[in-house]
Every structure is written in C-alpha cells, then in structure tokens.
Design an enzyme around this catalytic site. Structure first.
Site, PDB file in Angstrom:
ATOM      1  N   HIS A 182       0.870   5.090   6.947  1.00  0.00           N
ATOM      2  CA  HIS A 182       0.948   5.727   5.627  1.00  0.00           C
ATOM      3  C   HIS A 182       1.353   7.195   5.766  1.00  0.00           C
ATOM      4  O   HIS A 182       0.879   7.896   6.664  1.00  0.00           O
ATOM      5  CB  HIS A 182      -0.394   5.604   4.908  1.00  0.00           C
ATOM      6  N   SER A 215       0.820  -1.220   0.000  1.00  0.00           N
ATOM      7  CA  SER A 215       0.000   0.000   0.000  1.00  0.00           C
ATOM      8  C   SER A 215       0.851   1.266   0.000  1.00  0.00           C
ATOM      9  O   SER A 215       0.425   2.300  -0.540  1.00  0.00           O
ATOM     10  CB  SER A 215      -0.923  -0.002   1.216  1.00  0.00           C
ATOM     11  N   ASP A 228      -2.734   7.406  10.155  1.00  0.00           N
ATOM     12  CA  ASP A 228      -2.872   6.096  10.809  1.00  0.00           C
ATOM     13  C   ASP A 228      -1.569   5.551  11.369  1.00  0.00           C
ATOM     14  O   ASP A 228      -1.520   4.426  11.864  1.00  0.00           O
ATOM     15  CB  ASP A 228      -3.472   5.084   9.829  1.00  0.00           C
TER      16      ASP A 228
END
Length: 841
Positions: free
Chosen positions: A316, A137, A313
């Site tokens: 990221h 991600s 978070d």
C-alpha cells in the site's frame, strides 16, 4: 583585426609611474624590471576588461538579438504546432499517463499545470454528482484520499473488506467505495446493473484490481489467463458506461518486494506488469471501434515507482502518493468546470471575446496598411528620381510631404510590431500551443541566479556622468537589479519562503519610493503642472497594460503595480498642483513657503492614514462607476485595497525625502563632488555605521518572521528603514556614488515592461506557472524563454516611447482633441465590456 586593434590601444595607453618597491607584483624579477612588469600587467588586465565588453557589444547588438529572438519564436511555434498535430493536444491524456516529481511532494504532469483543490472548490464542482470507486484495498485507499479533499475530517474507519458510503448533504454529493477485489463475475454483475438494470449510473467510475488474483492463485499463469478472459467480458460494459459517465481504469502500482509479508511474496512487479499489459491491451483494443473510451489511469503507477519504498507494508502506498493520485482525478473532472488559472490540464482554450476579435482585426488592418504604405513609398521613390532642368542643367527634386508620411509610417510600423508581439502573448498564455508547468521553490533556484546577475552587474561597472545623490544612472541601476531579483523571485516560486518574501516586499516598496521621489523632484524643480506632462506619464505607464487588458481579456487591476503607480502619480500631482502651488523657485524667495509645503504633505499623510483605517470608505470610493471597472478583480475591490494598504506610506516617504534632500542641496549642506563623501568625514562615518546596522537589523527581523499576516502589518511602517539605509550606504562614500553598473541600468530602463510582460511570456497561466518553450530541458528552456522575453520587453519600451511622441502632442489644442478621442475609446470599451458581461450571464 583584433590583434591590430589590441596593439593600437596598447601603443596609445598612457604611461604610469612605477609602484613602490614594497608593492612588488613580480617578486622574482630584478628591481629595475618591477615597474615594467606591474605596469604591463595592470595595462593588460584593464585592456582585456575594456575589449571584452567592446567585443560583446560589437558582435551582439540589441537589433541582432531581436532578429534572433523572432527566428526562435517562429521555429518553436512551428515545432510545437507539429507536435500537437501528430502527438495530439489532449492534456487530459498527459495528466493521466505522464509526469515527473518536482522535489519530493509536487507532481508535475507533462505539458500542463495541476491545481490543488480545496474543499469548497471540490464541493462546488461535484455538487449533485455520484462517484463510485470499485476494486481492492488500493482503490479503497484512493477513495479515502479523494473523499478527504472534500472533507478533511474523514477518517479511515470503514470496513476493510466491505462497501463504504460517503455523502455530503450540503452539496448533494455521493461517493461510494464498492469492495470487489477481483475482476470476476461479481464485478461484472455490478457493472451490468448500471448499464442494464435499474440502478442509477454514477457520473464517475474509478475501477481497478489485480493483486488479489495474484495472491489467491499464488501467481499462477492460469490466473492471468482467467484475468484476461474476465476483463475482456467487462470491457464492452465499461465502454457502454463511458458513453454517459467518465470511466477510469487504474493500473496496478508496483510493490516493494523486500517489505512484503510471506503471504504476499508471490505478488511481484513482474506479475503486476503482466496484468497491467493485459488490461491496457484489452481495453484499448476494445475501444478502437467505439467513440466512448475507458481512460487508462497510469500516472499513479509512475508516482508509486518513486514512493513505494516509503510504504509501511510494501503493498500500500504512502498517504502523500495517494493524495497526488486523488488530486489528479479531481483535476481531470473539475478543471473544465471550475477553470482555475493554475490548472491548465484538461482545460479547453477560452473562447475569443468580441473585444479580442476587434483588437486582432485592428492589428491586422494596421499591418496591411503599413505594407501598402511601404509599397506606395517605393513606387514614388522610383517615379520621383531627381530630374535635370534643361535650362539650368541642375537637378531638381520634387516636393514631397515627407514629415506627414514618416509620422504615419512610424505609427503603422509601431502598431504592426505591436500586433505581432500581442500574437505571441496570446499564443503563450491563452492558446494551447506552448506548454506550462508548475513552479517549485528550492533555495538554489533562487540564490544561484542572484549570484550570477551580481557577477554580471559588477563586470559592467562604469563611471557616472554626474555624482549627485540618486542621479539618473544610479536610479536606473537600482530599478534594474531590483527588477531582476523580483523576476527570479517570481519564476522560482520564492514567495513560499517568508524571509525572501519580506525582502522582495521592500524592493516593491523601493519602486514606489522612487515614484514619490522622482515625481516630487520634477514638479518641485520644474514647476511644470501642464497637461502635456501628465498625459505623457499616464500614457507611458498605462499603454501596455491597456493593450493587454484587451488582448488577454484581463481586468486593469490584474496588473496591480501599474494601477498603483498611476494612482500615486495622480495623488502627487494633485497634492502639488492644488492652490497654492509651491515650487522651489517660489520657496527660495521666502522660507515661509517651505512650511506651506510641509503642511500640504502633512494633510496628505492624514488622508492616507484615514483611508488605511477605514476599509469601508476606501472600498466605497473605488466601487463607484466607472472607477469600479478599473479596480475590481473578480467582482471585488479587496485586492486593490490590500495592494494599496501594503505600501501606503512609502510614496509619502519618497516625497518627504526628496524635499529634504533638495533643500539640503540648495543650502549647500551636501558635498556631491566626485570622490568626496556626502557629509564631513566624521558625520559620514557615523551615518554609514548607523545605515549598515539599520540595514542588517531589518534583514534579521524579516528573516525571523513567522507569520506573513503579522509581518505585512508591520511592513508599511518599517520598510522605509532599509530603503533609506541602502540610499545612504550607496551614496555617502564618494567612490560608490561615482560608479554604476551599466548592466543593471539597461534593465532598469525597461523595468516596467519587464514587470508586465513576465505575466504572460515568461511565466504562464497569469504568473501561476512557468512557460515551457523547450520541454524536457528546464535550464535550456529558461535561457531561451528569458532571451525572448527580454527582447520583447525592450521592443515594447521603444514602441511605447515612439507612440507617446505621436499620440501625445505638445500643442494643447490638439492634445485636448486627442484626449476626447481617447475618452471615446474607453467609453466604447466599457460598452463592449457590458455587452460581453450580459452575454455570459
């Protein structure tokens, strides 16, 4: 010695009457000792001030400063050359692996400058390319930031755990994201398909993964062991890809552990460091025996260390950090293709042109010629010692052609010194010897140096030799402090702050105002329209720029201020030299000639207004050959049009002001005696009040500007308000007109050289960045580079003055022959330019 000098000056100091009792400076002293106390304190203060300046000037002359600057240059060049040799000179490695933040949003790679790519530039660079991001991600986020450089409208709407394609049909560009969150067999198969299968190989591959392995296996040591095995198996495949593609392995960024959710608590920075160390050691050891190399992208990790606390978070990165990493990737690939001026990272040294080679040969031959001449002179001096006549017993000296030898020696010495200086210019801004960094503006970086120079300027205050309005010392002072402010403005990057930009625009306009005022005054008073005067001015204005155009391979218009003042000088000359030639001597006999001159000025104003309203006509004039060769920049004369239009009226205002002032002076309307106000007291007070209000009003307007384009439109018409206000404030009070700052005046006498030299030996990348002579210490770097820069500018000013006396003789016949030679020289330059242009096509 200092004590004796102090006592001698004290003993010769003139006595002064004691002050009245109401002005006691020693309130505790008895009345009879008050006068002695006050007089002694004033004497000591004035003496300390005088001695301080004298001591500085005695122990630190300009000559010794230049010797020190030469030693500093040689030492720094040797240190940088040794560093490049032993640490490597690949700026791509620095871009990938090191850097620091300038402020909150600007990333500064070590030793080089990073260009901020726009959509059009990115498309041109990456046309017909295929780029693939493969990983988890975090790589997906990097993919989106990269794609947004190409197309700002892209939104992060794709599948979070799936492949995401992107294509720009206008440039035949493809960018894909492939979802492989772990370094495992699946990732290996995908990479293998590029090396052994029929799948087309991407031109650029950006890969990286680890956090999923930590999360799924709960941070176990077995997972790390398996990660090492898997990355060892794909390393040879990545190396094979690196032979035909650019392959980058992105190290894992740190996390902000306090913000991680419960399902991610096992992802710690300690675990991430272990995975990164494994990746680096395996990929580096695998590449030792291979010419192709997988590049480790670790700069993103340094960026994340400073910004991860802004994460939503804890895992990221914030968008601004991802944008920096994406811009680094763009610079790595595109700088060698686009070759932006402000993107020195990953850019090879520009090839040396034929003109540059010839220039270096010329300066080398001049140096050799000077050395030979010195040796010959020394031998002749030994042979031609005075001999005694046997008959008369007197010493006789042999006849020598000393004047011819001294002129040739001066010429060769000037060219020798100029050659050394040009070598320094080339090393600073064309070779990759010294480092370069991006500018970064803060209010303190601009205003604190301004305060410093103001204090120094006040410290060096002296009495003027004459008290006329805008006398020579005062105009030198004006040029000096304006030039220092402009230099600080450039190196601090203050053009991004609109109020400062608008005020600096007035300073540039004031230079042009002085051009109109000074040249008009000379022609009006002297009536000298001879070719010698014209050639002297043109030579002094253009000599350095012409040399730099050759040595630095830049167009004439690149140094925009010199073309500007050159063209305006010729306009002033033509306006006043055309029939009927009206000068002060002629006008004094008949007032009718004043109206004739005003008619000339009105005609000039109409021509300026017409050209400012007709961009097409202006561009047609300056697009004609050979004018186009001097005024085009990147194939267009638009930049010249913009620069001319921005201050189109201020030279006319300077000419008109000079005419009015000289007329008033001749009619004895003004009182220019020492200490007296310029006008009668009431008039002076009213004008002074209006000037202060006008000055402040302009500053308030400039500080409230919101749009640079709109303010630039107003600037040509209103800039003269603040200029005239300053002149009146500076000259109406007699005491203000009677003093000047010798510190500012010294810089004013070399203001043109300072303005031009800053392009390459103070700033860098053609003014887009900052030259770094002392890396790691910005303050010391600025001090040393400024010291060398000022010494070089002063030396070039002296060289220009010496060469002007040699190259531009007063004899018109010889001067015309020299002009023909200069014309042939420029014809040769145009021919060489055409040959080089054809070779580049």
């Amino acid at each position: 010695e200092r004590g004796r000098r102090l006592r001698r000056l004290l003993s010769s100091w003139p006595s002064a009457p004691p002050p009245p009792l109401g002005t006691q400076c020693c309130p505790c002293a008895p009345a009879r000792s008050i006068a002695h106390c006050c007089h002694g304190g004033a004497k000591m203060a004035a003496l300390a001030y005088t001695l301080g300046k004298r001591e500085i000037n005695h122990y630190f002359s300009v000559r010794s400063a230049k010797v020190l600057a030469l030693g500093a240059v040689l030492l720094l060049a040797a240190c940088h050359a040794a560093s490049r040799r032993y640490q490597g000179d690949d700026s791509c490695e620095y871009l990938l692996s090191s850097g620091r933040f300038l402020g909150e949003k600007l990333w500064q790679p070590h030793s080089c400058m990073m260009h901020k790519y726009k959509s059009g530039e990115a498309k041109d660079c990456l046309a017909d390319k295929h780029i693939t991001f493969i990983g988890d991600s975090r790589i997906r986020q990097l993919f989106y930031s990269f794609v947004k450089i190409i197309n700002l409208q892209i939104k992060e709407e794709g599948s979070k755990h799936g492949n995401i394609p992107f294509e720009d049909k206008s440039s035949s560009l493809k960018v894909d994201f492939l979802w492989y969150p772990e370094v495992n067999g699946s990732m290996k198969q995908q990479i293998k398909s590029w090396t052994e299968g029929s799948s087309p190989k991407p031109h650029i591959i950006i890969a990286g993964a680890a956090t999923w392995s930590i999360k799924i296996h709960n941070g176990s040591s077995e997972a790390l062991t398996q990660y090492k095995i898997n990355i060892t198996s794909i390393a040879p495949l990545l190396e094979k890809l690196a032979k035909s593609s650019d392959v980058y392995w992105v190290l894992q960024d740190p996390v902000y552990e306090d913000m991680l959710s419960e399902s991610r608590k096992m992802i710690t920075n300690e675990k991430i460091d272990a995975y990164n160390e494994a990746a680096v050691s395996i990929l580096n050891s695998s590449s030792k025996n291979s010419k192709a190399k997988v590049k480790i992208f670790s700069a993103s990790r340094l960026i994340a260390e400073e910004t991860i606390m802004q994460s939503s978070d804890g895992l990221h990165l914030p968008e601004s950090s991802r944008e920096m990493s994406a811009m680094i990737l763009m610079n790595i690939y595109c700088n060698k293709v686009v070759k932006p001026i402000d993107g020195s990272c990953c850019q090879p040294r520009p090839p040396i042109t034929l003109t540059q080679k010839l220039a270096f040969c010329f300066f080398g031959a001049s140096t050799i010629g000077y050395l030979i001449l010195v040796l010959i002179r020394r031998n002749n001096h030994q042979k031609n010692k005075p001999c005694t006549d046997m008959e008369s017993g007197e010493e006789k000296k042999p006849a020598t052609n000393s004047s011819a030898v001294s002129t040739l020696e001066t010429l060769l010495l000037c060219l020798c010194k100029l050659g050394l200086i040009m070598a320094y210019f080339y090393l600073c801004d064309r070779a990759n010897l010294f480092m370069k960094e991006n500018k970064f503006y803060t209010h303190s970086s601009f205003f604190i140096p301004i305060i410093y120079i103001l204090v120094l300027g006040v410290f060096y205050t002296e009495n003027t030799k004459e008290t006329k309005l805008l006398n020579r010392e005062q105009t030198d002072e004006w040029k000096g402090w304006m030039q220092l402010v402009i230099l600080i403005y450039h190196i601090s990057g203050a053009s991004t702050f609109l109020p400062v930009y608008m005020h600096v625009r007035v300073l540039v306009a004031a230079y042009l105002f002085q051009t109109g005022y000074g040249h008009f005054s000379y022609f009006w008073i002297k009536g000298d329209f001879g070719i010698y005067r014209v050639c002297q001015v043109l030579f002094r204005l253009n000599f350095l720029v012409v040399v730099l155009c050759i040595v630095m391979d830049r167009s004439y218009q690149f140094y925009y201020f010199v073309p500007l003042v050159t063209v305006w000088f010729m306009i002033i000359y033509v306006t006043l030299a055309l029939w009927p030639q009206i000068v002060q001597k002629k006008a004094n006999g008949n007032c009718f000639w004043h109206f004739g001159l005003l008619l000339k000025l009105a005609s000039l104003f109409i021509c300026i207004y017409f050209l400012s309203c007709s961009q097409g006509a202006f561009e047609k004039i300056f697009s004609l050959w050979p004018l186009s060769k001097g005024f085009e920049l990147n194939g267009s004369v638009y930049e010249w049009w913009f620069r001319w239009k921005l201050d189109r009226y201020v030279v006319f205002h300077g000419m008109l002001f000079a005419f009015i002032y000289l007329t008033f002076q001749k009619r004895q309307v003004l009182s220019e005696a020492k200490g007296e106000p310029l006008f009668p007291s009431k008039v002076s007070n009213v004008l002074l009040f209006i000037s202060v209000v006008s000055f402040l009003t302009y500053s308030i307007w400039a500080s409230s500007c919101k749009n640079k384009t709109e303010c630039n439109e107003m600037h040509p018409s209103v800039s003269v308000v603040q200029i005239l206000a300053f002149i009146l404030i500076r000259n109406i009070p007699g005491y203000a007109r009677s003093v000047y700052s010798s510190f500012f005046a010294w810089f004013g006498r070399i203001s043109l050289e300072l303005f031009i030299c800053q392009y390459h030996i103070w700033l860098a990348a053609d003014t887009k960045g900052i030259l770094v002579l002392v890396p790691g210490n910005p303050m010391l770097n600025i001090i040393i580079s400024t010291f060398i820069f000022v010494c070089v500018a002063h030396e070039i000013s002296q060289i220009t003055n010496d060469l002007a006396q040699i190259v531009i003789p007063k004899d018109n016949g010889v001067l015309l022959k020299r002009m023909l030679c200069i014309g042939g020289f420029f014809s040769g330059l145009l021919f060489l330019s055409a040959v080089e242009h054809q070779s580049r096509l």
